[in-house]
Design a protein around this motif. Sequence first.
Motif, short mmCIF file in Angstrom:
data_model
loop_
_atom_site.label_atom_id
_atom_site.label_comp_id
_atom_site.label_asym_id
_atom_site.label_seq_id
_atom_site.Cartn_x
_atom_site.Cartn_y
_atom_site.Cartn_z
N HIS A 96 18.48 44.70 15.60
CA HIS A 96 19.16 45.17 14.39
C HIS A 96 18.44 44.56 13.18
N GLU A 134 20.64 50.05 9.02
CA GLU A 134 21.36 50.85 8.04
C GLU A 134 20.62 50.77 6.72
N TYR A 160 29.89 52.47 3.97
CA TYR A 160 29.36 51.30 4.67
C TYR A 160 29.23 50.09 3.74
#
Length: 174
Positions: A96, A134, A160
Amino acid sequence: MTANKETETKIFNPTTNEQEFLIRKCILDDIDEVIEVNERELPEDYPFFFYKSILDNFPECFLVAQNKLGKIVAYIMWRVEKAPSINSLKYINKAHLVSIAVSESYRRRGIATILLSNSMKAIKKYKIDEYVLEVRVSNYTAIRLYEKLDYKIENIKKNYYRDGENAYFMTLAV
Ligand code: ACO
Ligand code: ZN
């Protein structure tokens, strides 16, 4: 520990042939300067202990770029998570991307590309199946950078960010 040759890269000025930047692993003493870059370049800020825990847990893929004077001008940090796969119930290891930033006056010289490619190689030691991240839907520059490295938009995460902006969830199979 990962061999430094995997994470270290020297960037030379094409006209003068002088070394301009060194990409290398982050050390504890760099964190204050990493925080300065983050707070200048991104609205998502983190406390010192957050950076430290990333450095303690995933040191081989927390990289910085320093200029000729030894000043930190960019960083990248990742963490590894076990999470369900998008298309099955199986749990997989995801790398991530927590954060990447390059100080404004040092952009467009390939620093982010090298930070990403070196750290993506280094993080493979955690036997990851996928890279994920993201990014703000308005962050055209970063989206272009990720697309150039073959990341694809998988879906949109509504609301988000704290200010309500949506994120693209982008992924790349290892
Ligand atoms: N306009 C269009 N495309 C761009 C631009 C731009 N201004 N800048 C970079 N790109 C794209 C291009 O495709 C470029 O390749 P090219 O130069 O061959 O055309 C590619 O990205 C790679 O450029 P680099 O020089 O490697 O990128 P740079 O070192 O300038 O850093 C970054 C890019 C990290 C997005 C930088 O602009 C930045 O720090 N922005 C602010 C912080 C940020 O948005 N970080 C990402 C948040 S999302 C997250 O952290 C998970
Ligand atoms: Zn994230």
